[in-house]
Design an enzyme around this catalytic site. Structure first.
Site, PDB file in Angstrom:
ATOM      1  CB  THR A  27     -20.010 -30.636 -20.276  1.00  0.00           C
ATOM      2  OG1 THR A  27     -20.326 -30.487 -18.742  1.00  0.00           O
ATOM      3  CG2 THR A  27     -21.091 -31.114 -21.069  1.00  0.00           C
ATOM      4  CB  ALA A  61     -22.249 -29.173 -14.222  1.00  0.00           C
ATOM      5  CB  VAL A  87     -21.127 -31.298  -8.531  1.00  0.00           C
ATOM      6  CG1 VAL A  87     -19.923 -30.410  -8.255  1.00  0.00           C
ATOM      7  CG2 VAL A  87     -22.376 -30.685  -7.975  1.00  0.00           C
ATOM      8  CE  LYS A  88     -16.058 -34.655 -15.989  1.00  0.00           C
ATOM      9  NZ  LYS A  88     -16.242 -34.393 -17.424  1.00  0.00           N
ATOM     10  CB  VAL A  89     -15.162 -32.918  -7.388  1.00  0.00           C
ATOM     11  CG1 VAL A  89     -14.168 -32.493  -6.466  1.00  0.00           C
ATOM     12  CG2 VAL A  89     -16.579 -32.327  -7.355  1.00  0.00           C
TER      13      VAL A  89
END
Length: 219
Positions: A27, A61, A87-89
């Site tokens: 997402t 996310a 965790v999307k970085v």
């Protein structure tokens, strides 16, 4: 090859899950906004709702902050939401620092907005769980997105990096096929790209013939 769906739409996620081939969800803020999900608390609840649908699958996310301290703070909060959260970085200087920090803390990450082999190499060195090259957006500017997947695959294989190549910005079914041939570990795209794999005119013709023959013999 893992199949992720790139959406925040719960009905589409349920449909992909029911198909039996869904491995995870990606997402981003744009997809959340598209579904009318706004406000921090609502967004966090929506991530949990997605995790509840995807049985054991990873759910990326995305942090909103662009500074190291902010990314760490947001990333730790996201990771605590659910064990399936990744965790999307973003691939920026402080993002690479955050990838290393999260890796050392045992928090899984997805490095997003990757458009070059050099960026993918840095992400792997920093310990990213996934790296997301955006092949569709490269195609949009007359650059071969699939070639980037091939370059990253070669580099990762050369040095035994454990980072998984998550082919992102998938636009259609042939993107899925070509990424599978090259050796991408994961694809993420719309439900239509996955469902397109079902389709072949000879299947439809053959099924119609079988049914017609059955009716002839059985009334």
């Amino acid at each position: 090859m893992k199949f992720f769906i790139d959406t925040a739409n719960l009905d589409q996620i349920r449909e992909a899950q029911a198909l039996g081939v869904l491995d995870g969800v990606t997402t981003n803020p744009s997809l959340m906004a598209k579904e009318g999900i706004t406000g921090k608390n609502n967004i966090l609840k929506h991530y949990v709702a997605i995790c509840d649908i995807v049985e054991g699958g990873d759910v990326s996310a995305e942090v909103i902050a662009t500074d190291f301290e902010g990314m760490v703070r947001e990333g730790e909060e996201l990771a605590e939401l659910h064990e399936q959260i990744v965790v999307k970085v973003p691939m920026i200087r402080d993002g690479v620092k955050a990838l290393k920090y999260f890796s050392d803390k045992g928090i899984r990450t997805n490095c997003t907005l990757v458009f070059s082999a050099g960026q993918a190499l840095l992400a792997a060195k920093a310990g990213a769980t996934y790296v997301s090259p955006f092949i569709g957006r490269l195609d949009d500017i007359s650059t071969d997105g699939l070639n980037l997947i091939s370059e990253i695959r070669e580099i990762y294989d050369n040095y035994g990096f454990g980072t998984e190549i998550l082919a992102a910005s998938i636009r259609h079914t042939m993107h899925v096929i070509e990424c599978a041939k090259i050796g991408a570990d994961v694809m993420t795209g719309p439900l239509s790209a996955i469902e397109g794999l079902l389709k072949h005119p000879l299947t439809d013709i053959g099924l119609q013939k079988f049914l017609e023959d059955y009716r002839k013999g059985n009334g």
